[in-house]
Design a protein around this motif. Structure first.
Motif, PDB file in Angstrom:
ATOM      1  N   ILE A 143     -67.878 -17.112 -27.603  1.00  0.00           N
ATOM      2  CA  ILE A 143     -69.083 -17.920 -27.784  1.00  0.00           C
ATOM      3  C   ILE A 143     -70.024 -17.753 -26.601  1.00  0.00           C
ATOM      4  O   ILE A 143     -71.247 -17.604 -26.758  1.00  0.00           O
ATOM      5  CB  ILE A 143     -68.721 -19.393 -28.001  1.00  0.00           C
ATOM      6  N   GLN A 144     -69.476 -17.743 -25.404  1.00  0.00           N
ATOM      7  CA  GLN A 144     -70.301 -17.557 -24.207  1.00  0.00           C
ATOM      8  C   GLN A 144     -71.008 -16.198 -24.227  1.00  0.00           C
ATOM      9  O   GLN A 144     -72.196 -16.094 -23.883  1.00  0.00           O
ATOM     10  CB  GLN A 144     -69.424 -17.672 -22.958  1.00  0.00           C
ATOM     11  N   GLN A 145     -70.304 -15.166 -24.652  1.00  0.00           N
ATOM     12  CA  GLN A 145     -70.891 -13.829 -24.743  1.00  0.00           C
ATOM     13  C   GLN A 145     -72.060 -13.816 -25.736  1.00  0.00           C
ATOM     14  O   GLN A 145     -73.142 -13.295 -25.447  1.00  0.00           O
ATOM     15  CB  GLN A 145     -69.828 -12.824 -25.189  1.00  0.00           C
ATOM     16  N   THR A 146     -71.835 -14.406 -26.906  1.00  0.00           N
ATOM     17  CA  THR A 146     -72.850 -14.368 -27.946  1.00  0.00           C
ATOM     18  C   THR A 146     -74.067 -15.206 -27.588  1.00  0.00           C
ATOM     19  O   THR A 146     -75.207 -14.798 -27.816  1.00  0.00           O
ATOM     20  CB  THR A 146     -72.260 -14.834 -29.290  1.00  0.00           C
ATOM     21  N   LEU A 147     -73.855 -16.380 -27.009  1.00  0.00           N
ATOM     22  CA  LEU A 147     -74.980 -17.214 -26.594  1.00  0.00           C
ATOM     23  C   LEU A 147     -75.845 -16.500 -25.566  1.00  0.00           C
ATOM     24  O   LEU A 147     -77.077 -16.586 -25.594  1.00  0.00           O
ATOM     25  CB  LEU A 147     -74.470 -18.539 -26.029  1.00  0.00           C
ATOM     26  N   ALA A 148     -75.218 -15.771 -24.648  1.00  0.00           N
ATOM     27  CA  ALA A 148     -75.989 -15.026 -23.647  1.00  0.00           C
ATOM     28  C   ALA A 148     -76.754 -13.869 -24.289  1.00  0.00           C
ATOM     29  O   ALA A 148     -77.938 -13.657 -24.007  1.00  0.00           O
ATOM     30  CB  ALA A 148     -75.058 -14.509 -22.552  1.00  0.00           C
TER      31      ALA A 148
ATOM     32  N   PRO B  13     -74.155 -17.399 -19.271  1.00  0.00           N
ATOM     33  CA  PRO B  13     -72.712 -17.617 -19.382  1.00  0.00           C
ATOM     34  C   PRO B  13     -72.111 -18.170 -18.097  1.00  0.00           C
ATOM     35  O   PRO B  13     -72.550 -17.845 -16.995  1.00  0.00           O
ATOM     36  CB  PRO B  13     -72.179 -16.214 -19.661  1.00  0.00           C
ATOM     37  N   VAL B  14     -71.085 -19.006 -18.266  1.00  0.00           N
ATOM     38  CA  VAL B  14     -70.263 -19.410 -17.120  1.00  0.00           C
ATOM     39  C   VAL B  14     -68.883 -18.781 -17.198  1.00  0.00           C
ATOM     40  O   VAL B  14     -68.143 -18.794 -16.219  1.00  0.00           O
ATOM     41  CB  VAL B  14     -70.127 -20.942 -17.008  1.00  0.00           C
ATOM     42  N   ASN B  15     -68.517 -18.240 -18.350  1.00  0.00           N
ATOM     43  CA  ASN B  15     -67.225 -17.577 -18.480  1.00  0.00           C
ATOM     44  C   ASN B  15     -67.287 -16.240 -17.742  1.00  0.00           C
ATOM     45  O   ASN B  15     -68.166 -15.418 -17.995  1.00  0.00           O
ATOM     46  CB  ASN B  15     -66.868 -17.363 -19.951  1.00  0.00           C
ATOM     47  N   THR B  16     -66.370 -16.038 -16.824  1.00  0.00           N
ATOM     48  CA  THR B  16     -66.434 -14.872 -15.940  1.00  0.00           C
ATOM     49  C   THR B  16     -66.132 -13.563 -16.646  1.00  0.00           C
ATOM     50  O   THR B  16     -66.382 -12.489 -16.091  1.00  0.00           O
ATOM     51  CB  THR B  16     -65.456 -15.036 -14.764  1.00  0.00           C
ATOM     52  N   SER B  17     -65.624 -13.619 -17.879  1.00  0.00           N
ATOM     53  CA  SER B  17     -65.317 -12.381 -18.596  1.00  0.00           C
ATOM     54  C   SER B  17     -66.520 -11.819 -19.350  1.00  0.00           C
ATOM     55  O   SER B  17     -66.458 -10.714 -19.878  1.00  0.00           O
ATOM     56  CB  SER B  17     -64.163 -12.612 -19.578  1.00  0.00           C
ATOM     57  N   VAL B  18     -67.623 -12.570 -19.402  1.00  0.00           N
ATOM     58  CA  VAL B  18     -68.815 -12.110 -20.119  1.00  0.00           C
ATOM     59  C   VAL B  18     -69.443 -10.937 -19.379  1.00  0.00           C
ATOM     60  O   VAL B  18     -69.628 -10.980 -18.154  1.00  0.00           O
ATOM     61  CB  VAL B  18     -69.839 -13.246 -20.281  1.00  0.00           C
ATOM     62  N   THR B  19     -69.779  -9.893 -20.125  1.00  0.00           N
ATOM     63  CA  THR B  19     -70.419  -8.706 -19.557  1.00  0.00           C
ATOM     64  C   THR B  19     -71.764  -8.497 -20.236  1.00  0.00           C
ATOM     65  O   THR B  19     -71.838  -8.401 -21.465  1.00  0.00           O
ATOM     66  CB  THR B  19     -69.541  -7.458 -19.751  1.00  0.00           C
ATOM     67  N   LEU B  20     -72.824  -8.403 -19.443  1.00  0.00           N
ATOM     68  CA  LEU B  20     -74.169  -8.233 -19.966  1.00  0.00           C
ATOM     69  C   LEU B  20     -74.782  -6.929 -19.478  1.00  0.00           C
ATOM     70  O   LEU B  20     -74.438  -6.439 -18.403  1.00  0.00           O
ATOM     71  CB  LEU B  20     -75.066  -9.397 -19.533  1.00  0.00           C
TER      72      LEU B  20
END
Length: 345
Positions: free
Chosen positions: A283-288, A295-302
């Protein structure tokens, strides 16, 4: 695949991954208090998959921070199960006794977010996004570029600036920056700080109270610069592509949007489940990616292009200025009256 279609796939994947408990009864209703900003995307990315997962109904209270917190206070913390607020307002809610501590054992995804976001206000709710307050400006109209908070007082910005209203998240920060411009601590010398606020008046076209109002001011060409939160940047640039985020030598100011459970919540377990859901990597990945929240989740990559819109990455987050909201909240009441003397109600 269309981007939002991809978002839905990821969101539904998150639903499957998180549905470790049996479906809840259809009779359950989760009541959420939030801004209502980006509602269509949030419906697709967060709400629809969560409804599918929990087999529950969802209803909403929408409005700005001040109005919603006031409603919650009038009701003594009842009527809402999940409450989204910026950190200055959630701190006020904590001081008023409106929120209950969260049970972190029911929010396992909290372990995967930045340490700054895990417990920003002690035992209460986590931050689901980290943002910045800074300055945005139209690079085609503002020359030289804005590189300092002090540039707000430049004569070439006459009748071209919008400030956040004093009751918004960023409004009291204007007073702090005015104090710094005057060479004082606004808490210690509010007279000098508000003298500097008054000196901004010739540059100010209008104070705004919602992000959409500020975006409209850029769209219509009424303003060419504003103090803003970074979550509005993508939408401003969609309307006026030449608008940029100012690289300020003093740095931007950190804002943490928190999610709390009020003391009168009826669906406490469901509220914990929802908070865990919005902190999930998917969810964090998609919202970003969809331009909704940093994102606050450290696994998100942009990608670099996506990251440019957000407060993203450990180095960026470490460079932010922090606000003592306990001190700010204690001073804010008197500041509101003085602000309104300058700008009117």
């Amino acid at each position: 695949m269309h981007t939002l279609g991809k978002s839905l796939v990821l969101a539904l994947a998150a639903t499957t991954a998180l549905a470790a408990t049996p479906a809840l009864a259809q009779s359950k209703t989760l009541t959420i208090s939030w801004w209502g900003f980006n509602g269509e995307k949030l419906e697709a990315i967060v709400l629809a998959p969560f409804r599918e997962m929990c087999d529950c109904e969802m209803v909403f209270e929408t409005g700005n921070n001040a109005d919603r917190l006031n409603k919650l206070q009038i009701r003594g913390g009842s009527g809402v199960d999940v409450a989204y607020f910026s950190d200055s307002f959630s701190q006020t809610g904590i001081e008023l006794g409106l929120f209950q501590p969260v049970d972190r054992s029911k929010i396992p995804n909290i372990e995967g977010i930045y340490e700054l976001a895990q417990a920003p206000q002690g035992e209460y709710g986590p931050a689901y996004t980290i943002g910045r307050v800074g300055i945005v400006y139209d690079a085609e109209k503002v020359d030289p570029p804005i590189t300092s908070w002090d540039d707000l007082w430049r004569e070439d910005l006459a009748a071209s600036l919008s400030l956040p209203g004093i009751t918004t998240t960023a409004g009291p920060m204007v007073v702090l920056k005015a104090g710094e411009h005057a060479g004082v601590d606004a808490y210690e010398d509010p007279d000098a700080a508000f003298t500097a606020v008054a000196e901004l008046q010739p540059n100010v076209v209008k104070n705004y109270n919602t992000g959409s109002e500020m975006i409209n001011l850029f769209s219509t060409g009424e303003v060419s610069a504003a103090i803003a939160q970074d979550f509005t940047l993508a939408q401003i640039q969609a309307a006026v592509p030449s608008v940029v985020w100012a690289d300020l030598e003093e740095g931007s100011i950190a804002t943490l949007n928190t999610v709390n459970i009020p003391v009168g919540a009826v669906e406490v377990d469901l509220a914990h489940e929802f908070i865990n859901f919005i902190l999930s990597p998917e969810i964090q990945q998609t919202l970003a990616e969809e331009g909704v929240d940093a994102p606050v989740n450290t696994s998100v990559t942009l990608t670099p292009e996506q990251a440019a819109l957000w407060t993203y990455g450990a180095d960026v987050i470490a460079g932010l200025q922090r606000i003592d909201y306990t001190k700010m909240n204690a001073a804010k009441g008197g500041w509101v009256d003085r602000w309104n003397e300058i700008f009117g109600m």
